[in-house]
Design a protein around this motif. Structure first.
Motif, PDB file in Angstrom:
ATOM      1  N   ALA A 263      53.721  53.565  75.798  1.00 36.35           N
ATOM      2  CA  ALA A 263      53.327  52.469  76.682  1.00 36.35           C
ATOM      3  C   ALA A 263      52.795  51.279  75.884  1.00 36.35           C
ATOM      4  O   ALA A 263      53.104  50.122  76.177  1.00 36.35           O
ATOM      5  CB  ALA A 263      52.287  52.957  77.682  1.00 36.35           C
ATOM      6  N   GLU A 264      51.990  51.562  74.855  1.00 38.44           N
ATOM      7  CA  GLU A 264      51.419  50.493  74.037  1.00 38.44           C
ATOM      8  C   GLU A 264      52.489  49.757  73.234  1.00 38.44           C
ATOM      9  O   GLU A 264      52.403  48.543  73.031  1.00 38.44           O
ATOM     10  CB  GLU A 264      50.369  51.073  73.086  1.00 38.44           C
ATOM     11  CG  GLU A 264      49.141  51.639  73.779  1.00 38.44           C
ATOM     12  CD  GLU A 264      48.271  52.460  72.834  1.00 38.44           C
ATOM     13  OE1 GLU A 264      48.626  52.550  71.641  1.00 38.44           O
ATOM     14  OE2 GLU A 264      47.244  53.013  73.287  1.00 38.44           O
ATOM     15  N   PRO A 268      56.890  43.264  73.442  1.00 36.59           N
ATOM     16  CA  PRO A 268      57.836  42.619  72.511  1.00 36.59           C
ATOM     17  C   PRO A 268      57.372  42.764  71.064  1.00 36.59           C
ATOM     18  O   PRO A 268      56.210  42.527  70.736  1.00 36.59           O
ATOM     19  CB  PRO A 268      57.808  41.149  72.972  1.00 36.59           C
ATOM     20  CG  PRO A 268      57.409  41.216  74.410  1.00 36.59           C
ATOM     21  CD  PRO A 268      56.449  42.370  74.516  1.00 36.59           C
ATOM     22  N   GLY A 269      58.285  43.165  70.221  1.00 38.87           N
ATOM     23  CA  GLY A 269      57.942  43.389  68.819  1.00 38.87           C
ATOM     24  C   GLY A 269      57.333  44.738  68.552  1.00 38.87           C
ATOM     25  O   GLY A 269      56.991  45.056  67.412  1.00 38.87           O
ATOM     26  N   GLY A 270      57.192  45.574  69.603  1.00 35.82           N
ATOM     27  CA  GLY A 270      56.630  46.905  69.443  1.00 35.82           C
ATOM     28  C   GLY A 270      57.637  47.883  68.874  1.00 35.82           C
ATOM     29  O   GLY A 270      58.821  47.576  68.708  1.00 35.82           O
ATOM     30  N   ARG A 271      57.183  49.097  68.621  1.00 38.26           N
ATOM     31  CA  ARG A 271      58.035  50.109  67.972  1.00 38.26           C
ATOM     32  C   ARG A 271      58.704  51.052  68.962  1.00 38.26           C
ATOM     33  O   ARG A 271      59.430  51.955  68.551  1.00 38.26           O
ATOM     34  CB  ARG A 271      57.193  50.933  66.995  1.00 38.26           C
ATOM     35  CG  ARG A 271      56.674  50.140  65.792  1.00 38.26           C
ATOM     36  CD  ARG A 271      55.829  51.011  64.894  1.00 38.26           C
ATOM     37  NE  ARG A 271      54.627  51.463  65.565  1.00 38.26           N
ATOM     38  CZ  ARG A 271      54.118  52.688  65.454  1.00 38.26           C
ATOM     39  NH1 ARG A 271      54.739  53.598  64.711  1.00 38.26           N
ATOM     40  NH2 ARG A 271      53.018  53.019  66.083  1.00 38.26           N
ATOM     41  N   PHE A 367      59.255  51.725  62.250  1.00 37.85           N
ATOM     42  CA  PHE A 367      58.906  50.318  62.093  1.00 37.85           C
ATOM     43  C   PHE A 367      59.552  49.530  63.213  1.00 37.85           C
ATOM     44  O   PHE A 367      60.489  50.002  63.861  1.00 37.85           O
ATOM     45  CB  PHE A 367      59.371  49.790  60.728  1.00 37.85           C
ATOM     46  CG  PHE A 367      60.801  50.118  60.410  1.00 37.85           C
ATOM     47  CD1 PHE A 367      61.834  49.279  60.798  1.00 37.85           C
ATOM     48  CD2 PHE A 367      61.119  51.280  59.723  1.00 37.85           C
ATOM     49  CE1 PHE A 367      63.150  49.589  60.514  1.00 37.85           C
ATOM     50  CE2 PHE A 367      62.444  51.585  59.414  1.00 37.85           C
ATOM     51  CZ  PHE A 367      63.465  50.738  59.831  1.00 37.85           C
ATOM     52  N   ALA A 368      59.033  48.350  63.471  1.00 37.05           N
ATOM     53  CA  ALA A 368      59.515  47.524  64.602  1.00 37.05           C
ATOM     54  C   ALA A 368      60.909  47.000  64.313  1.00 37.05           C
ATOM     55  O   ALA A 368      61.279  46.810  63.164  1.00 37.05           O
ATOM     56  CB  ALA A 368      58.548  46.381  64.848  1.00 37.05           C
TER      57      ALA A 368
END
Length: 368
Positions: A263-264, A268-271, A367-368
C-alpha cells in the motif's frame, strides 16, 4: 526422494529445474479408521482427475503407493510426481486444504508455500537461572531439527533473603548465566535465519536474559512468551499448542506487513507492482523482491515460461529463448517459478485477503 515436514527454498528451486510435466496433489489425511474406505474413494477421484488431465499411469501408481499408506494421518499430504517418480513429498500436520490434483508443465506449490509461511523459522528457548534448552524449528517444520543445551559459567544460584551479600552473589550468577544464554540464542537465530524467538521458563531468568540479548536480536527478531519450564512438569503439550499459535500469528503478521508495504509503495515512483502484466514484467527483468499471489483453486489464467528464470510473460510472442521449450502453465505457477529462481520471496494470499494486489498478483520490487 525428499519426504519431510521441512522443505526449504533451495529444495523448491532445485525441484523447479526438473523438466515436467508434473502431477501435483494435495490430499486431506484426517479421517477416522472406519472412514478409510471413503478416503480411498476420494483418492481415486483425484487420480481419475489427473488421468483426464494427461497424467501417465506410472506416475499415478507411484503417487498411490506413497499417499494411501499415510492414511489415517494429521493435516494434509503434498506429493509431486514426474514421469513415474515421486521426488517430493511433504507432510503438513494440522493443515486444512481441499483435495486438489493438478497436471501441468510446472509444479503447483502455492498451498505448500502457504503452509510454510504459517510456520516461519523460529527458536524456542526454555530458560532457568542455570542455563537454557534451545530448540530450532526451520521454516515449515513442526518438529525441532536441532537442540542445544546451554549451561552458564556460575553455579551459585540460590540467594538468601536474610543475608543481602549472598543474594547479590546469586543475582550476579544469574546475570552471568543469562549473558551466556543470550549469546547462544543470538548465534542460533543467526545460524538458522530465524526471526522469531519464543521464550519459556523462569520469569526472573528471562528478565536477566532480555537485557543481554544482542542489539540486532532486539531490533529484528519478534520475541514472544510461552508457558512451561525446563523441568518435566507435564506442560509440554500446552506449551507446544502455544508455540503453534504463536508461529501462525507471526506468519499472519508477516503477510499483513507485506500488504502494508504494498500500500505504501503504490504511490508514483514507488516499488510496488500489481496486475498480471506489470508483475510478470518485473519478474522478467529480475526486479521483484517479493511476489504476492492469491491462492485461488478456481483460477484458470495462464502465462508463458521458458527455460531461463526470467523467461516469463503473459504473451507467447515476447519470449525468444536461446534453446529450450516455451511452455504454457497456470499463471500462479509460472510466477512462483520465476520468483523462486530469481531469488524473490513468495507470499501466498488466501482468496479473501483484504487489500490484495489487483488481479490477485503483485509484489514489491528491489528498486523503483
Amino acid at each position: 526422494m525428499i519426504s519431510s515436514t521441512k522443505i526449504d527454498t533451495d529444495v523448491l528451486r532445485e525441484f523447479h529445474r526438473t523438466p515436467g510435466p508434473v502431477d501435483s496433489v494435495y490430499f486431506n489425511l484426517e479421517t477416522l479408521p472406519q472412514q478409510e474406505e471413503n478416503a480411498t474413494l476420494r483418492w481415486h477421484k483425484l487420480t481419475d482427475r489427473l488421468a483426464r488431465q494427461g497424467a501417465d499411469a506410472a506416475s499415478l501408481t507411484a503417487l498411490t503407493d506413497r499417499v494411501l499408506p499415510a492414511l489415517p494421518g494429521s493435516g494434509a499430504l503434498a506429493a509431486f510426481a514426474v514421469r513415474g517418480d515421486v521426488p517430493l513429498v511433504v507432510e503438513m500436520p494440522d493443515f486444512h486444504h481441499e483435495d486438489m490434483a493438478v497436471h501441468g508443465p510446472l509444479p503447483h506449490l502455492l498451498p505448500l508455500l502457504e503452509w510454510q509461511q504459517e510456520h516461519p523459522a523460529h527458536v524456542l528457548a526454555i530458560v532457568d537461572r542455570i542455563g537454557a534448552d534451545l530448540e530450532v524449528y526451520p521454516t515449515g517444520a513442526t518438529k525441532a531439527t536441532a537442540r542445544r543445551t546451554v549451561t552458564g559459567p556460575d553455579d551459585e544460584i540460590r540467594g538468601n533473603g536474610a543475608q543481602l551479600r549472598f543474594q547479590h552473589r546469586a543475582e550476579d550468577s544469574w546475570d552471568h548465566n543469562a549473558a551466556e544464554v543470550a549469546d547462544a540464542i543470538g548465534e542460533t537465530l543467526s545460524q538458522h535465519s530465524a526471526r522469531l524467538l519464543l521464550l519459556a521458563g523462569d520469569v526472573r531468568a528471562r528478565q536477566f536474559l532480555m537485557k543481554h540479548l544482542p542489539e540486532w536480536v532486539r531490533r529484528e527478531v519478534t520475541i514472544r512468551s510461552v508457558s512451561g519450564s525446563r523441568s518435566h512438569d507435564g506442560a509440554v503439550q500446552e506449551r507446544m499448542a502455544q508455540v503453534e499459535a504463536e508461529t501462525r500469528r507471526a506468519g499472519q503478521e508477516e503477510t499483513a506487513a507485506l500488504l502494508r508495504l504494498l500500500a505504501e509503495e503504490r504511490s508514483p515512483g514507488g516499488r510496488a507492482v500489481e496486475g498480471v502484466h506489470a508483475t510478470l514484467d518485473a519478474l522478467a527483468r529480475g526486479r521483484l523482491r517479493t511476489l504476492a499471489v492469491t491462492d485461488d483453486p478456481q483460477d484458470r489464467r495462464t502465462a508463458w515460461s521458458g527455460p531461463a528464470p526470467t523467461d516469463v510473460s503473459d504473451r507467447r510472442g515476447v519470449l525468444q529463448p536461446n534453446g529450450g521449450a516455451v511452455v504454457r502453465g497456470r499463471l500462479a505457477d509460472v510466477a512462483v517459478r520465476a520468483a523462486l529462481l530469481t531469488g524473490a520471496e513468495v507470499r501466498a494470499l488466501p482468496t479473501d485477503t483484504p487489500h490484495a494486489p489487483k488481479q490477485g498478483i503483485g509484489g514489491v520490487c528491489r528498486f523503483a
